[in-house]
Design an enzyme around this catalytic site. Structure first.
Site, mmCIF file in Angstrom:
data_model
loop_
_atom_site.group_PDB
_atom_site.id
_atom_site.type_symbol
_atom_site.label_atom_id
_atom_site.label_comp_id
_atom_site.label_asym_id
_atom_site.label_seq_id
_atom_site.Cartn_x
_atom_site.Cartn_y
_atom_site.Cartn_z
ATOM 1 N N ARG A 140 -53.710 109.392 29.121
ATOM 2 C CA ARG A 140 -54.687 108.812 30.036
ATOM 3 C C ARG A 140 -55.025 107.407 29.555
ATOM 4 N NH1 ARG A 140 -56.450 114.225 29.184
ATOM 5 N NH2 ARG A 140 -56.515 115.453 31.112
ATOM 6 N N LYS A 165 -59.986 114.637 27.161
ATOM 7 C CA LYS A 165 -60.828 115.205 28.214
ATOM 8 C C LYS A 165 -61.233 116.629 27.823
ATOM 9 C CE LYS A 165 -61.079 115.369 33.244
ATOM 10 N NZ LYS A 165 -60.362 115.123 34.502
ATOM 11 N N HIS A 270 -53.051 105.433 36.002
ATOM 12 C CA HIS A 270 -52.830 106.873 36.103
ATOM 13 C C HIS A 270 -51.485 107.181 36.761
ATOM 14 C CE1 HIS A 270 -55.098 110.296 34.788
ATOM 15 N NE2 HIS A 270 -54.825 110.978 35.880
ATOM 16 N N ARG A 273 -48.974 107.889 34.125
ATOM 17 C CA ARG A 273 -49.106 109.264 33.601
ATOM 18 C C ARG A 273 -48.536 110.269 34.590
ATOM 19 N NH1 ARG A 273 -52.431 113.098 30.599
ATOM 20 N NH2 ARG A 273 -53.628 114.418 32.011
ATOM 21 N N HIS A 296 -53.909 119.382 30.286
ATOM 22 C CA HIS A 296 -54.582 120.009 31.417
ATOM 23 C C HIS A 296 -55.173 121.351 30.997
ATOM 24 C CE1 HIS A 296 -52.104 117.703 34.683
ATOM 25 N NE2 HIS A 296 -53.138 117.022 34.247
ATOM 26 N N TYR A 305 -47.834 118.434 40.647
ATOM 27 C CA TYR A 305 -46.655 117.567 40.540
ATOM 28 C C TYR A 305 -45.410 118.198 41.147
ATOM 29 C CZ TYR A 305 -49.636 114.955 37.378
ATOM 30 O OH TYR A 305 -50.677 114.244 36.854
#
Length: 321
Positions: A140, A165, A270, A273, A296, A305
Site C-alpha cells: 500500500r 492495515k 493503489h 498494488r 487482506h 481480482y
C-alpha cells in the site's frame, strides 16, 4: 477548581486513549473529526447526554443528506462506537435500522505489465523505487512511505510490513531487480543520519513510545526511514524529529507519471498494488498466497481480482475455446 485539578476535556481523553491503544495518527485524526461533527450536528450537546437514537439520526443524515460513501458512513459509526465504549463507558447497544449509504460494486482499475512499465519509466529517483515496490511487492502507499532500513532483508529478498492495515505485521516479496536501488537508498539514509548527527542529532519518529524504552533508537541506522521527508518537523510533544515522506507527494508523482504514460484509463498508487495482485493470479499463484502477500483480512477481498482477469485467470479457458 484550578486548572491542574480540572478533568481533561473530552477530545483530549479521546486522543490519549487512542494513543494508549496504539491507533495510528491518521485514525486518531479521522475519529476526532467524526466525533466533533456528531457533537456539532446535535447542537453542541455533550455525547454523554445522547445515545443510540442520536447516533442513528447522525448516520441517516450522512447517507440521505450528505450522500457519503458506505465506507465513510462506517468510518463515522466506528468513531462513535469507540467514543461511547472506551471514553464514556456507556456502550451504544442496538442502534436499529438506519439508511445505509449505497455500496456500489466497482472493479479495481488494473494495468498490464507493459502499461506499468511505461508508468514506472516516467518516475525517477526514490519515486521510481517507491512505485516499483508498490507494483513488485504489492505494498500500500502508506506502507511504502513507512518502510525503515530494518524492514529490508536483502539476503532473503523479504520486505517486512510492520503495523500495516489492522495493525498487523506481514512479509512480502522483495523483487531482485529492486536490490541495487534499495542498497543505494540505505546508503543514502546512512549518509543523511551521519549528517544529522553532526548538525543537531535530529532523530526519526518512532512507534509507541519506543524512544523512551530505547533512547538511541531514533539515531540508529536500523530505525531510519527508507524514504524520509525533505525536512524535520515538530512531533506531538514539540520535539524536532524527522518523519517519513508525505503520501501526497508520492500520489502526485504517480498521478503525473500515469498521465505522461498516456494510459487509456485513470490510475493511482493503489492501481500498482491492484496490478501486482492480478499479475500473480494470472500466473497461477494460489489465491490464499496472494491474500497473505497483500495483507487482506478475508479472502473475499482478494477474490475481487478474479473478476477483472477474464480468461487470463490461472490459465483457465472456456470449454468453447
Amino acid at each position: 477548581m484550578d486548572a491542574h485539578n480540572r478533568p481533561p476535556k473530552l477530545m483530549d481523553r479521546v486522543k490519549a486513549t487512542m494513543r494508549v491503544k496504539r491507533y495510528s495518527p491518521r485514525t486518531e485524526k479521522t475519529y476526532c473529526y467524526w466525533i466533533r461533527y456528531f457533537i456539532r450536528f446535535h447542537g453542541v450537546r455533550h455525547p454523554a447526554s445522547m445515545g443510540a437514537p442520536e447516533v442513528k439520526a447522525f448516520l441517516e443524515h450522512l447517507a440521505v443528506d450528505r450522500y457519503v460513501a458506505a465506507a465513510t458512513q462506517n468510518q463515522a459509526l466506528n468513531a462513535l462506537v469507540f467514543l461511547y465504549r472506551h471514553i464514556l463507558e456507556q456502550p451504544l447497544g442496538e442502534i436499529g435500522e438506519f439508511s445505509r449509504a449505497r455500496r456500489p460494486r466497482r472493479l479495481p482499475v488494473v494495468l498490464s505489465h507493459e502499461e506499468v512499465m511505461r508508468v514506472l519509466g516516467k518516475l525517477a529517483g526514490h519515486m521510481h523505487l517507491m512505485g516499483t515496490l508498490m507494483y513488485g511487492s504489492g505494498l500500500r502507499l502508506i506502507e511504502t512511505c513507512r518502510l525503515r532500513v530494518r524492514d529490508i532483508e536483502i539476503q532473503g529478498q523479504i520486505i517486512t510490513v510492520r503495523a500495516g492495515k489492522g495493525d498487523k505485521d506481514r512479509t512480502t516479496l522483495l523483487p531482485a531487480s529492486c536490490i541495487p536501488a534499495l542498497q543505494h537508498q540505505i546508503a543514502t539514509a546512512e549518509k543523511q543520519l551521519v549528517h544529522r548527527q553532526q548538525h543537531g542529532n535530529v532523530p526519526v519518529t518512532l512507534p509507541h513510545a519506543l524512544d523512551r524504552k530505547y533512547p538511541n533508537a531514533g539515531v540508529s541506522l536500523a530505525w531510519q526511514w527508507l524514504f524520509p521527508a525533505s525536512r524535520p518537523c515538530f512531533d506531538n510533544d514539540g520535539k524536532i524529529v524527522l518523519h517519513h515522506i508525505h503520501p501526497s507527494a508520492v500520489q502526485r508523482a504517480v498521478r503525473n507519471a500515469m498521465r505522461a504514460a498516456s494510459l487509456p484509463k485513470p490510475g493511482s498508487c493503489h492501481t500498482l498494488r491492484h496490478s501486482f495482485a492480478t499479475q500473480l493470479l494470472s500466473q497461477g499463484t494460489d489465491i490464499r498466497t496472494v491474500q497473505e502477500l497483500l495483507g487482506h483480512k478475508s479472502v473475499e477481498t482478494t477474490q475481487i481480482y478474479t473478476h477483472v482477469l477474464g480468461n487470463a485467470f490461472a490459465g483457465v479457458r472456456s470449454p468453447l475455446g
